[in-house]
Design an enzyme around this catalytic site. Structure first.
Site, PDB file in Angstrom:
ATOM      1  CG  HIS A 255     -42.639 -89.392  39.805  1.00 37.98           C
ATOM      2  ND1 HIS A 255     -43.186 -90.640  39.765  1.00 37.98           N
ATOM      3  CD2 HIS A 255     -43.689 -88.524  39.893  1.00 37.98           C
ATOM      4  CE1 HIS A 255     -44.519 -90.558  39.831  1.00 37.98           C
ATOM      5  NE2 HIS A 255     -44.855 -89.262  39.914  1.00 37.98           N
ATOM      6  CD1 TRP A 259     -44.125 -96.244  36.672  1.00 35.86           C
ATOM      7  CD2 TRP A 259     -44.360 -94.965  38.511  1.00 35.86           C
ATOM      8  NE1 TRP A 259     -45.109 -96.806  37.452  1.00 35.86           N
ATOM      9  CE2 TRP A 259     -45.279 -96.035  38.582  1.00 35.86           C
ATOM     10  CE3 TRP A 259     -44.333 -94.032  39.555  1.00 35.86           C
ATOM     11  CZ2 TRP A 259     -46.165 -96.203  39.652  1.00 35.86           C
ATOM     12  CZ3 TRP A 259     -45.203 -94.197  40.624  1.00 35.86           C
ATOM     13  CH2 TRP A 259     -46.106 -95.275  40.663  1.00 35.86           C
ATOM     14  CG  HIS A 320     -41.678 -93.445  47.870  1.00 34.71           C
ATOM     15  ND1 HIS A 320     -41.281 -92.155  48.198  1.00 34.71           N
ATOM     16  CD2 HIS A 320     -42.904 -93.298  47.324  1.00 34.71           C
ATOM     17  CE1 HIS A 320     -42.217 -91.293  47.858  1.00 34.71           C
ATOM     18  NE2 HIS A 320     -43.240 -91.955  47.318  1.00 34.71           N
ATOM     19  CD  GLU A 358     -46.074 -89.157  52.071  1.00 30.57           C
ATOM     20  OE1 GLU A 358     -47.162 -89.605  51.636  1.00 30.57           O
ATOM     21  OE2 GLU A 358     -45.633 -88.034  51.766  1.00 30.57           O
ATOM     22  CE1 TYR A 419     -46.583 -83.015  46.944  1.00 28.79           C
ATOM     23  CE2 TYR A 419     -46.484 -83.963  49.137  1.00 28.79           C
ATOM     24  CZ  TYR A 419     -46.080 -83.951  47.811  1.00 28.79           C
ATOM     25  OH  TYR A 419     -45.166 -84.872  47.355  1.00 28.79           O
ATOM     26  CD  GLU A 442     -43.074 -86.925  48.859  1.00 31.12           C
ATOM     27  OE1 GLU A 442     -42.522 -88.037  48.847  1.00 31.12           O
ATOM     28  OE2 GLU A 442     -44.312 -86.763  48.773  1.00 31.12           O
ATOM     29  CB  ALA A 448     -51.977 -83.837  49.608  1.00 38.73           C
ATOM     30  CD1 TRP A 476     -44.332 -85.288  43.950  1.00 36.20           C
ATOM     31  CD2 TRP A 476     -42.785 -86.690  44.767  1.00 36.20           C
ATOM     32  NE1 TRP A 476     -44.592 -86.525  43.440  1.00 36.20           N
ATOM     33  CE2 TRP A 476     -43.660 -87.408  43.917  1.00 36.20           C
ATOM     34  CE3 TRP A 476     -41.717 -87.377  45.373  1.00 36.20           C
ATOM     35  CZ2 TRP A 476     -43.510 -88.784  43.677  1.00 36.20           C
ATOM     36  CZ3 TRP A 476     -41.574 -88.727  45.137  1.00 36.20           C
ATOM     37  CH2 TRP A 476     -42.465 -89.420  44.298  1.00 36.20           C
ATOM     38  CE  LYS A 481     -48.373 -89.298  36.710  1.00 37.57           C
ATOM     39  NZ  LYS A 481     -48.487 -90.392  37.680  1.00 37.57           N
TER      40      LYS A 481
HETATM   41  C1  IDC Z   1     -47.606 -89.238  43.675  1.00 34.78           C
HETATM   42  C2  IDC Z   1     -47.194 -88.913  42.263  1.00 34.78           C
HETATM   43  C3  IDC Z   1     -48.205 -89.438  41.297  1.00 34.78           C
HETATM   44  C4  IDC Z   1     -48.416 -90.912  41.553  1.00 34.78           C
HETATM   45  C5  IDC Z   1     -48.806 -91.134  43.010  1.00 34.78           C
HETATM   46  C6  IDC Z   1     -48.979 -92.587  43.363  1.00 34.78           C
HETATM   47  O1  IDC Z   1     -47.020 -87.518  42.135  1.00 34.78           O
HETATM   48  O2  IDC Z   1     -47.770 -89.222  39.971  1.00 34.78           O
HETATM   49  O3  IDC Z   1     -49.455 -91.382  40.714  1.00 34.78           O
HETATM   50  O4  IDC Z   1     -47.804 -90.609  43.836  1.00 34.78           O
HETATM   51  O5  IDC Z   1     -47.805 -93.293  43.167  1.00 34.78           O
HETATM   52  C7  IDC Z   1     -46.820 -88.185  48.507  1.00 34.78           C
HETATM   53  C8  IDC Z   1     -46.046 -89.381  48.098  1.00 34.78           C
HETATM   54  C9  IDC Z   1     -45.707 -89.326  46.638  1.00 34.78           C
HETATM   55  C10 IDC Z   1     -46.869 -88.772  45.856  1.00 34.78           C
HETATM   56  C11 IDC Z   1     -47.043 -87.325  46.252  1.00 34.78           C
HETATM   57  C12 IDC Z   1     -48.121 -86.584  45.472  1.00 34.78           C
HETATM   58  O6  IDC Z   1     -44.886 -89.555  48.886  1.00 34.78           O
HETATM   59  O7  IDC Z   1     -45.370 -90.616  46.221  1.00 34.78           O
HETATM   60  O8  IDC Z   1     -46.551 -88.848  44.499  1.00 34.78           O
HETATM   61  N1  IDC Z   1     -47.324 -87.266  47.665  1.00 34.78           N
HETATM   62  O9  IDC Z   1     -49.358 -87.171  45.652  1.00 34.78           O
HETATM   63  N2  IDC Z   1     -47.157 -87.840  49.724  1.00 34.78           N
HETATM   64  C13 IDC Z   1     -47.920 -86.740  49.681  1.00 34.78           C
HETATM   65  C14 IDC Z   1     -48.047 -86.360  48.365  1.00 34.78           C
END
Ligand code: IDC
Length: 514
Positions: A255, A259, A320, A358, A419, A442, A448, A476, A481
């Site tokens: 993650h 954090w 990231h 992303e 996702y 990822e 998502a 992911w 969490k």
């Molecule tokens: C999400 C985490 C969440 C956090 C959020 C913002 O799961 O806990 O609060 O980011 O920081 C992505 C991103 C990835 C996301 C994940 C799920 O690369 O950082 O993590 N996600 O939303 N892209 C699509 C989905």
């Protein structure tokens, strides 16, 4: 024939063997007295069992052929050459060794066709054990529990390899591997023969085995990891290893490192490897309290990268970007960061660079992501030939845009993020039809937003699709969490690694599918 006479005959005949030598020197220009095999090579030479090349070298790292190994073994054991059936110099020895039962007909067909091929370690060990220690027995359980590449050993070599391992004729390498199907060097063949001769108790010479230090397992070995595959490259749409064979990487993403640094501990990363992962992704957020506002997260990243390398895993350094959707915004910081990382890990085949997680918002591939990628790729390429992963707009889903205007660079892969609760067949079709090398750096079993679901039926369709298409994937995320995409249950104590019942529904599905 008495022993001394046999030895002098040997010394003479070996001078003309292999090897076409001038004199039986007892030292070789290229055998360093500090080398681990030097005592064994010296002992072989002193006993007249072998000699070097005309130029005074022994070429210890060269491979030994079937003909060479069999003839040396025959001469030491006094197995007289039979009448030759073909014109190969070693045919008489091969026929004699076959009759003596040192190996089987199909292993070295006595027609000369394979005599000059390098011999495999498992066949060399079988011949040596049959010749010198036919009554030695080993133990399945010992070998099974101590040797990391046990499954590479062919069943017909079990008995001789078990006996050789348990009696100390062979040792595992630094990864506890026996590498049974690999070739064996001339130096290693000497060591194996001399140890067997020594253990056999003097019938073949008053030889005390050299005090060869037992190679200790120093590094972790995982099947399908860096020590197996080495430097990766891209061939067509596929990720391939140093031998050009297709490779699928599969593992977990952290993650946000700012954090959840505790999930990049050695215990946590090693755990994923023990469940079968061969890659770990270090998600270094740039925004949201990440690197651009707190550069100290870089030390967490470096420690995570080094830990994954120590676990024999590939490791992704992920810049990231997320809420900061246009990679151009922080391109100078990214260039500086990747210059530093690629210099630090220049010689490290494990490291993969993901330059923009992303991209999103009102940007385009050709106007924003591509020019960003071109600059960062050139920065990394000053130091490293490692794989570089490039995202695309719409949270790394717009592969079709990238395909219409691809990068002109080598060993690049395009990421696609999905996702299972949000992205379905249409995105798989996009991957299948884009014609680009795709790496899923990822993916989640959730929707998502990282929560909802989990959507394991759709996730299974994705896994099947990725397996069919040889696509690498990183899930992911490795954290506890309270969101469904997290692999570990909230509050789990993972200081000793991650137990099965500490995995969430998503974690169990993902870990079972590495
Ligand atoms: C999400 C985490 C969440 C956090 C959020 C913002 O799961 O806990 O609060 O980011 O920081 C992505 C991103 C990835 C996301 C994940 C799920 O690369 O950082 O993590 N996600 O939303 N892209 C699509 C989905």
């Amino acid at each position: 024939m008495n022993f001394i006479k046999r030895l002098s005959t040997l010394a003479l005949s070996l001078c003309v063997l292999l090897i076409s030598a001038t004199a039986c020197a007892d030292t070789f220009a290229d055998v360093d007295s500090g080398a681990w095999y030097s005592d064994d090579v010296e002992a072989m030479a002193e006993n007249g069992y072998l000699t070097g090349y005309e130029d005074g070298t022994f070429r210890p790292e060269g491979t030994i052929t079937k003909a060479e190994l069999v003839s040396v073994v025959c001469r030491i054991t006094g197995t007289e050459a039979s009448e030759s059936a073909n014109s190969h110099w070693a045919d008489g020895f091969i026929q004699a060794a076959l009759n003596a039962g040192f190996f089987d007909w199909d292993e070295i067909p006595p027609d000369g066709t394979t005599y000059d091929e390098p011999i495999t370690r498992q066949l060399a060990v079988k011949i040596v054990m049959n010749a010198f220690l036919p009554d030695e027995a080993g133990d399945y359980n010992t070998v099974y529990s101590e040797v990391s590449d046990f499954s590479d050993l062919d069943g017909r070599y079990y008995e001789s390899m078990f006996a050789a391992y348990c009696s100390g004729v062979v040792n595992g390498d630094e990864y506890s591997r026996l590498n049974p199907k690999s070739t064996i060097t001339r130096a290693e063949a000497c060591a194996v023969i001399m140890r067997a001769v020594g253990i056999s108790g003097g019938e073949y010479g008053a030889y005390t085995p050299a005090a060869t230090p037992e190679p200790q397992a120093e590094k972790t070995y995982i099947s399908g990891g860096v020590s197996d595959n080495g430097w990766l490259s891209v061939s067509g749409t596929q990720l391939v290893n140093e031998n050009g064979e297709s490779v699928i990487l599969s593992g977990m993403s952290s993650h946000g490192l700012q954090w959840y640094p505790q999930f990049t501990s050695e215990a946590a990363i090693r755990s994923t490897a023990e469940y079968g992962a061969n890659v770990f992704r270090c998600a270094m957020y740039t925004a949201e309290g990440g690197y651009l506002s707190d550069a100290s997260v870089k030390s967490t990243l470096i420690s995570a990268v080094d830990t994954a390398i120590a676990c024999d895993m590939y490791v992704i350094i992920d810049w990231h970007i997320l809420s900061d959707g246009d990679p151009m915004t922080s391109i100078d910081a990214a260039a500086e960061f990747f210059a530093e990382m690629s210099a630090r890990y220049a010689d490290e085949p494990a490291v993969i660079y993901e330059i923009c997680n992303e991209p999103n918002g009102s940007i385009t591939w050709s106007g924003n992501v591509k020019p960003y990628a071109e600059r960062i790729i050139s920065v990394i390429r000053e130091n490293s030939r490692g794989i570089i992963l490039v995202g695309s707009p719409t949270w790394s889903q717009d592969l079709h845009e990238a395909a219409a205007d691809p990068l002109d660079a080598e060993n690049i892969m395009y990421t696609c993020h999905f996702y299972a609760g949000t992205h379905t067949e249409w995105l798989r079709e996009r991957i299948a039809s884009c014609g680009l090398p795709v790496f899923v750096s990822e993916w989640g079993t959730s929707a998502a937003d990282g929560s909802g679901g989990v959507y394991l039926d759709e996730a299974q369709k994705w896994i099947d699709f990725m397996n069919e298409n040889g696509i690498s994937r990183v899930n992911w995320s490795l954290c506890d969490k309270n969101e469904t995409s997290a692999a570990v249950v909230s509050g789990a104590d993972i200081s000793d690694g991650i137990a099965w019942d500490e995995l969430t529904e998503s974690g169990k599905f993902v870990f079972a599918n590495f």
